[in-house]
Every structure is written in C-alpha cells, then in structure tokens.
Design a protein around this motif. Structure first.
Motif, mmCIF file in Angstrom:
data_model
loop_
_atom_site.group_PDB
_atom_site.id
_atom_site.type_symbol
_atom_site.label_atom_id
_atom_site.label_comp_id
_atom_site.label_asym_id
_atom_site.label_seq_id
_atom_site.Cartn_x
_atom_site.Cartn_y
_atom_site.Cartn_z
ATOM 1 N N TYR A 57 40.192 45.362 47.354
ATOM 2 C CA TYR A 57 41.467 45.338 46.368
ATOM 3 C C TYR A 57 40.945 46.221 45.256
ATOM 4 N N PHE A 58 39.667 46.525 44.893
ATOM 5 C CA PHE A 58 38.996 47.323 43.980
ATOM 6 C C PHE A 58 38.702 48.797 44.349
ATOM 7 N N ALA A 165 37.209 43.969 37.636
ATOM 8 C CA ALA A 165 37.710 43.275 38.919
ATOM 9 C C ALA A 165 37.073 42.071 39.150
ATOM 10 N N ARG A 167 36.870 38.521 41.825
ATOM 11 C CA ARG A 167 37.487 37.929 43.169
ATOM 12 C C ARG A 167 36.567 36.659 43.358
ATOM 13 N N HIS A 222 46.809 42.926 37.643
ATOM 14 C CA HIS A 222 47.202 42.825 38.936
ATOM 15 C C HIS A 222 46.677 41.589 39.598
ATOM 16 N N TYR A 223 47.315 40.618 39.987
ATOM 17 C CA TYR A 223 46.510 39.668 40.972
ATOM 18 C C TYR A 223 47.241 39.756 42.275
ATOM 19 N N SER A 224 46.311 39.465 43.330
ATOM 20 C CA SER A 224 46.365 39.500 44.691
ATOM 21 C C SER A 224 45.709 38.210 45.341
ATOM 22 N N ASN A 225 45.994 38.050 46.520
ATOM 23 C CA ASN A 225 45.194 37.058 47.212
ATOM 24 C C ASN A 225 44.758 37.559 48.592
ATOM 25 N N GLU A 226 43.937 37.084 49.219
ATOM 26 C CA GLU A 226 43.230 37.476 50.575
ATOM 27 C C GLU A 226 42.783 36.185 51.340
ATOM 28 N N GLN A 293 42.199 37.228 43.792
ATOM 29 C CA GLN A 293 41.677 38.824 43.162
ATOM 30 C C GLN A 293 42.327 39.157 41.914
#
Length: 298
Positions: A57-58, A165, A167, A222-226, A293
């Motif tokens: 993501y980074f 960044a 996670r 910006h927030y995300s998931n994996e 993340q």
C-alpha cells in the motif's frame, strides 16, 4: 542476507485508561513490554516479511532518491527492500529499541550502502523536524502503550507532502478452521496478554481514528485493509505460519508472559501449541485475518 540494488483461566486486569480504542498509560515512561519478544521463532517469522507482501500500500509513494525512516525495523527484511526501491540516491534509516534485533537488521542490510540502522525510541526520535520524505511502521503501533504519541512523532520528522505509513493487524479478526477451539483459546490468551502489557492487539481497526487524533484532516488520510490468507494454495506459507505459532505459544515471550500473568496455565499453552501444530499438519487448514493500513499525508 538480503541483496540490494541488484479454556482461559481469567483475563488480565488492566490498570490503565481506555481512550477511544487504545490504551494510554498515564505514567508511560517508554517502558513498553514487547509481547512477541525476539525468540528464534519470532525473528524467523518476521524475517519472511518483504516490502511487497507487507507494505504494498505504501510502495507507490516510494521514488528513487526518497529518504525513509523505518520504525520498528525488526530483522530488516522490509528495510532492505526499501533500500533497493529508493536506490543509491535515496536512503533508509532503520530503527528499533532492542540491541539484539538491531544487529540482525545490520546483517540483513549489510549489502545496502544506503541504509543506516540505529537504536532509537519512537516516542523521542533523535532527528530534527522534516528530516525524511516518509516514515513507515509495520506491525509496531499494536505493541505500544501510547501509539498516538508515536504517530505524532513520526509525523514530526516527515517533510511536508510526505507520508506516514502504518500497518497493523486486527487480532480479533483472526479465524481458522477446522479447529476453531484452538484459535479461540489462543486469540483470547494473546489479546489478554497484550492488554496486560498496555497494548492494543486490534490496532488495525483504529489506525484511521488515531490518524485523525494527530490533527490530520480526513482529506489527508487514506485508510485501507488487506486480508492475509493461509491455505492450500501456498501450503508451505500456511505450514510455516502454523509451526511458528506452535513454537511461539510455549517458547517465546508471549508464552512466558501469558503464564506469568496468570492468563493461562503452562498446560493450556502446551494445548494451544499442540493445536497449532495439528493445524499446520492438516492440508485442509485455513486461516486468515485483516490488516489495517493508513497513509497520513503530512
């Protein structure tokens, strides 16, 4: 070496203030207790991390010539990838608090002329404001008693326009089959042990919230998931995960702390270890969990 350029007895009591999903010790003297420790099984598992499987993501924000602070670098495998990506014109400064793991990181990155590995405290980084293009922390905030202060300190040393960044896993989302009883017991013990250490094992779900609490506007987050999956499609990956946790449940700081804190008995930890080992040997075993993340634009 990495090449460069080329049933639970009871839950622990927590004497801290719970503030919006994470623990802050009002008397924090930067004496965080690392739940995982640095046993051989832990370091081996962490050394399998790469920038590509742990920081994808980074990566779009890393350019040739970038300067990066890698916080909580562990054995340095992600650091080495960052060094390769930013190239000879860039530089990666990798920090950790444990002298032993710093030596491991130096060995891992000894072929990288653009890496400096140092002992440093994320609560009080020894760098001036605006020192780096970016700062990165992989699976670090979940182990801290004051993750918000750490995030603010990372922001301080990043130049305007750069990114912080972070996670972190969300341990409550960790599920597996076919033996769900083992995983339920393990997860309860692990989370109680972390919280006895004033840490937040479900940090991944709180990263956006913590980013907002640093004073960052939503438009700069910006927030995300994996999801990480262990299954028959990569049986070696799956088996190594299971065997590592089997070993870690009895021969690591986590296993020792769980018993010392009265969260589980030695017999219970041995049962959890056996359950992990049985799962590792089961070709039909499945396990997965969610990572949160966050990218914070400074």
């Amino acid at each position: 070496m990495h090449s460069c350029f080329l049933s639970i007895r009871h839950r622990a009591k927590i004497g801290i203030n719970q503030i919006r999903g994470f623990a802050i010790d009002s008397a924090n003297n930067n004496k965080d207790v690392y739940t995982h420790g640095h046993s051989e099984s832990v370091v081996r598992q962490h050394a399998a991390r790469t920038a590509y499987n742990s920081a994808a993501y980074f990566l779009p924000f890393l350019k040739k010539g970038s300067t990066v602070l890698d916080v909580g670098c562990g054995p340095g495998s992600i650091t080495a990838d960052f060094a390769s990506i930013v190239g000879p014109a860039g530089h990666v400064t990798a920090i950790d608090v444990a002298p032993g793991i710093i030596e491991e990181a130096r060995k891992q990155t000894e072929a990288c002329s653009n890496v400096t590995v140092e002992q440093a405290d994320v609560y009080s980084l020894p760098y001036p404001d605006n020192s780096f293009d970016h700062a990165h922390a992989h699976q670090v905030l979940q182990h801290l008693s004051d993750p918000l202060s750490a995030m603010k300190e990372m922001k301080r040393v990043v130049k305007p326009g750069g990114y912080v960044a972070c996670r972190d896993a969300d341990y409550e989302t960790m599920v597996g089959s076919p033996d769900t009883e083992t995983f339920t017991k393990w997860k309860s013990v692990y989370q109680a042990t972390c919280r006895q250490n004033n840490a937040e094992p479900n940090a991944g779900r709180f990263l956006y919230q913590w980013a907002r609490m640093t004073g960052t506007e939503p438009s700069d987050i910006h927030y995300s998931n994996e999801v990480v999956l262990y299954s028959h499609e990569d049986d070696d990956f799956r088996e190594k995960w299971g065997r590592a946790w089997s070993e870690r449940s009895i021969n690591s700081e986590f296993g020792r702390q769980a018993v010392e804190y009265g969260i589980a008995s030695q017999e219970e930890m041995e049962s959890i270890s056996e359950g992990w080992r049985d799962w590792a040997n089961n070709k039909d075993g499945v396990f997965y969990y969610v990572n949160g993340q966050v990218l914070i634009k400074v």
